[in-house]
Design a protein around this motif. Structure first.
Motif, PDB file in Angstrom:
ATOM      1  N   GLU A  30       0.829  -1.210   0.000  1.00 50.00           N
ATOM      2  CA  GLU A  30       0.000   0.000   0.000  1.00 50.00           C
ATOM      3  C   GLU A  30       0.863   1.260   0.000  1.00 50.00           C
ATOM      4  O   GLU A  30       0.536   2.237  -0.671  1.00 50.00           O
ATOM      5  CB  GLU A  30      -0.943  -0.018   1.204  1.00 50.00           C
ATOM      6  N   TYR A  31       1.952   1.247   0.725  1.00 49.24           N
ATOM      7  CA  TYR A  31       2.885   2.382   0.767  1.00 49.24           C
ATOM      8  C   TYR A  31       3.433   2.665  -0.636  1.00 49.24           C
ATOM      9  O   TYR A  31       3.442   3.806  -1.087  1.00 49.24           O
ATOM     10  CB  TYR A  31       4.016   2.056   1.740  1.00 49.24           C
ATOM     11  N   ARG A  63       0.701   4.098  -3.030  1.00 49.21           N
ATOM     12  CA  ARG A  63       0.414   5.518  -2.786  1.00 49.21           C
ATOM     13  C   ARG A  63       1.444   6.415  -3.456  1.00 49.21           C
ATOM     14  O   ARG A  63       1.182   7.582  -3.713  1.00 49.21           O
ATOM     15  CB  ARG A  63       0.359   5.809  -1.288  1.00 49.21           C
ATOM     16  N   ARG A  64       2.603   5.867  -3.745  1.00 49.39           N
ATOM     17  CA  ARG A  64       3.659   6.625  -4.399  1.00 49.39           C
ATOM     18  C   ARG A  64       3.765   6.313  -5.895  1.00 49.39           C
ATOM     19  O   ARG A  64       4.734   6.671  -6.545  1.00 49.39           O
ATOM     20  CB  ARG A  64       4.988   6.347  -3.709  1.00 49.39           C
TER      21      ARG A  64
END
Length: 54
Positions: free
Chosen positions: A39-40, A43-44
């Protein structure tokens, strides 16, 4: 894909948070950390294909 083991060190409060999330979602701590990393990255704007996840 075969999962590869690795060793990591977490501060006790971070590990406790991962354990709390794992228990709430009936997951392992490893799967919570794996999902958080995915998920990290997403998001990028960084994604991995479904084939790479297998």
């Amino acid at each position: 894909m075969t999962k590869k083991p690795f060793t990591t060190r977490l501060d006790p409060p971070v590990l406790a948070l991962a354990q709390q999330l794992a228990e709430a979602e009936r997951r392992s701590i490893t799967s919570v950390i794996e999902l958080a990393l995915i998920e990290y990255a997403e998001r990028r704007g960084i994604t991995i294909s479904a084939k790479e996840r297998e």
